[in-house]
Write an enzyme that holds these catalytic residues in place. Structure first.
Site, mmCIF file in Angstrom:
data_model
loop_
_atom_site.group_PDB
_atom_site.id
_atom_site.type_symbol
_atom_site.label_atom_id
_atom_site.label_comp_id
_atom_site.label_asym_id
_atom_site.label_seq_id
_atom_site.Cartn_x
_atom_site.Cartn_y
_atom_site.Cartn_z
ATOM 1 C CE1 TYR A 87 -3.714 -2.372 5.149
ATOM 2 C CE2 TYR A 87 -3.038 -0.127 4.646
ATOM 3 C CZ TYR A 87 -3.466 -1.378 4.233
ATOM 4 O OH TYR A 87 -3.650 -1.613 2.886
ATOM 5 C CB SER A 99 -0.888 0.010 1.246
ATOM 6 O OG SER A 99 -1.542 1.253 1.370
HETATM 7 N N1 LIG Z 1 -8.883 -1.021 -1.016
HETATM 8 C C1 LIG Z 1 -7.909 -0.144 -0.808
HETATM 9 O O1 LIG Z 1 -8.122 1.105 -0.742
HETATM 10 C C2 LIG Z 1 -6.492 -0.631 -0.687
HETATM 11 C C3 LIG Z 1 -5.447 0.317 -0.754
HETATM 12 C C4 LIG Z 1 -4.128 -0.122 -0.639
HETATM 13 C C5 LIG Z 1 -3.854 -1.463 -0.459
HETATM 14 N N2 LIG Z 1 -4.884 -2.361 -0.365
HETATM 15 C C6 LIG Z 1 -4.540 -3.783 -0.159
HETATM 16 O O2 LIG Z 1 -5.081 -4.535 -1.235
HETATM 17 C C7 LIG Z 1 -5.395 -5.851 -0.798
HETATM 18 C C8 LIG Z 1 -6.824 -6.208 -1.201
HETATM 19 O O3 LIG Z 1 -7.685 -5.233 -0.654
HETATM 20 P P1 LIG Z 1 -9.208 -5.112 -1.165
HETATM 21 O O4 LIG Z 1 -9.674 -3.750 -0.771
HETATM 22 O O5 LIG Z 1 -9.314 -5.559 -2.572
HETATM 23 O O6 LIG Z 1 -9.917 -6.191 -0.190
HETATM 24 P P2 LIG Z 1 -11.431 -6.750 -0.186
HETATM 25 O O7 LIG Z 1 -12.241 -6.135 -1.274
HETATM 26 O O8 LIG Z 1 -11.920 -6.628 1.209
HETATM 27 O O9 LIG Z 1 -11.232 -8.316 -0.532
HETATM 28 C C9 LIG Z 1 -10.547 -9.113 0.387
HETATM 29 C C10 LIG Z 1 -10.380 -10.502 -0.180
HETATM 30 O O10 LIG Z 1 -9.495 -11.215 0.709
HETATM 31 C C11 LIG Z 1 -10.176 -12.355 1.262
HETATM 32 N N3 LIG Z 1 -9.717 -12.487 2.650
HETATM 33 C C12 LIG Z 1 -9.923 -11.625 3.669
HETATM 34 N N4 LIG Z 1 -9.385 -12.119 4.808
HETATM 35 C C13 LIG Z 1 -8.828 -13.312 4.485
HETATM 36 C C14 LIG Z 1 -8.146 -14.303 5.228
HETATM 37 N N5 LIG Z 1 -7.948 -14.179 6.558
HETATM 38 N N6 LIG Z 1 -7.696 -15.412 4.584
HETATM 39 C C15 LIG Z 1 -7.916 -15.564 3.257
HETATM 40 N N7 LIG Z 1 -8.561 -14.659 2.495
HETATM 41 C C16 LIG Z 1 -9.013 -13.549 3.113
HETATM 42 C C17 LIG Z 1 -11.677 -12.031 1.109
HETATM 43 O O11 LIG Z 1 -12.508 -13.184 1.008
HETATM 44 P P3 LIG Z 1 -13.100 -13.905 2.352
HETATM 45 O O12 LIG Z 1 -13.724 -12.833 3.178
HETATM 46 O O13 LIG Z 1 -14.041 -14.964 1.837
HETATM 47 O O14 LIG Z 1 -11.899 -14.540 3.025
HETATM 48 C C18 LIG Z 1 -11.661 -11.299 -0.242
HETATM 49 O O15 LIG Z 1 -11.579 -12.239 -1.298
HETATM 50 C C19 LIG Z 1 -5.143 -5.868 0.721
HETATM 51 O O16 LIG Z 1 -3.862 -6.404 0.976
HETATM 52 C C20 LIG Z 1 -5.171 -4.384 1.092
HETATM 53 O O17 LIG Z 1 -4.406 -4.096 2.236
HETATM 54 C C21 LIG Z 1 -6.200 -1.983 -0.484
#
Ligand SMILES: NC(=O)c1ccc[n+]([C@@H]2O[C@H](COP(=O)([O-])OP(=O)(O)OC[C@H]3O[C@@H](n4cnc5c(N)ncnc54)[C@H](OP(=O)(O)O)[C@@H]3O)[C@@H](O)[C@H]2O)c1
Length: 269
Positions: free
Chosen positions: A158, A145
């Site tokens: 985080y 991130s």
């Molecule tokens: N969104 C943002 O603004 C942003 C910005 C910078 C970085 N990021 C990073 O990008 C990545 C993805 O973020 P996102 O926003 O796309 O997330 P998201 O939409 O919440 O999706 C999370 C995914 O991870 C799975 N997951 C969650 N906890 C898990 C666990 N304990 N074990 C296995 N799978 C798990 C969820 O499925 P289940 O619930 O079925 O497990 C889902 O498929 C993360 O590393 C986040 O820190 C996000």
């Protein structure tokens, strides 16, 4: 480097592949002809995503239901990385942020964050790199991130976890490059995925222009992987932000990002 080869017969394992950035990786790689292994906790959602991708793109999709914040979940995915048809691309995408600041947090929540954001990334990267370096072929994308570059979320742990992911990827990537294996940290800024709403992090004060689309983040990440980049920061405004975070004195940054609602308030993603 894996991603610039023709995709047929190539296989990618994506964690957190049923929503947001991970789901976008699954769709874009499917469209390129990759076979996939999808990992997440919810088995029903995994099956639905796999069926939809196979129906639309005709590729082979395996699923592994696993909670990667547990030893058992990590072990299940490690075993798949070590055995069976080779995995050419690992995308360590699953990650979490907490809705409460450190001073109101619990050891259990903080440990879960570290286990998913750090420990699982370490374990799966290590498990994937063995066979990849042996074959002299493969790539790992670790989703980090922009928050990992500086003190932008006062009171949140985080950013520290994501600073580790970026530093780890840069360091490990240097040592695997000679074996033909590429490790890249992907550092998105705020991306619309529904994550913040689901986690109860209030983002209502954020201006609309700050948000990225998951599809754009992933498309730029895959282009950067093909160019051999070590750190990918999608979108010009976040490239500018990272340049500032890297070069502006920490003292000034701490002033700019201080928590105006008091030290105990959550800082969001
Ligand atoms: N969104 C943002 O603004 C942003 C910005 C910078 C970085 N990021 C990073 O990008 C990545 C993805 O973020 P996102 O926003 O796309 O997330 P998201 O939409 O919440 O999706 C999370 C995914 O991870 C799975 N997951 C969650 N906890 C898990 C666990 N304990 N074990 C296995 N799978 C798990 C969820 O499925 P289940 O619930 O079925 O497990 C889902 O498929 C993360 O590393 C986040 O820190 C996000």
């Amino acid at each position: 480097m894996t991603a610039d080869r023709p995709a047929p017969g190539r296989r990618a394992l994506i964690t957190g592949a049923t929503a947001g950035i991970g789901e976008s990786f699954a769709r874009q790689l499917s469209a390129e002809g990759w076979d996939l292994i999808l990992v997440a906790r919810d088995a029903t959602r995994l099956d639905a995503t796999a069926a939809e991708l196979t129906g639309r793109y005709g590729n082979r999709v395996e699923v592994i239901p696993a909670d990667l914040s547990t030893d058992d979940g990590c072990g299940r995915v490690e075993r798949r990385l070590a055995t069976g048809d080779p995995v050419h691309l690992l995308v360590n995408n699953a990650g979490l942020s907490l809705s409460r600041p450190f001073l109101r947090s619990t050891v259990a929540d903080e440990t879960q964050l570290l286990r998913l954001n750090v420990h699982a990334v370490l374990r799966l990267t290590l498990a994937a790199l063995g066979p990849m370096t042996e074959r002299g072929d493969g790539a790992v994308i670790n989703v980090s991130s922009v928050a990992g570059f500086g003190p932008v979320m006062p009171g949140s742990t985080y950013p520290a976890s994501k600073a580790w992911v970026t530093s780890f990827s840069e360091s490990i990537g240097q040592s695997t490059r000679a074996s033909g294996v590429h490790v890249m940290a992907l550092c998105p800024g705020y991306t619309r995925t529904g994550y913040h709403e689901r986690t109860g992090i209030d983002m209502s004060a954020m201006p609309r222009w700050i948000w990225l689309r998951a599809d754009d983040v992933v498309a730029e990440a895959l282009r950067d992987l093909r160019k051999g980049k070590t750190v990918s920061v999608p979108d010009w405004k976040y490239k500018l932000a990272v340049a500032s975070l890297r070069h502006v004195p920490r003292r000034l940054l701490r002033g700019a990002f201080r928590d105006r609602r008091g030290q105990l308030d959550p800082a969001g993603e």
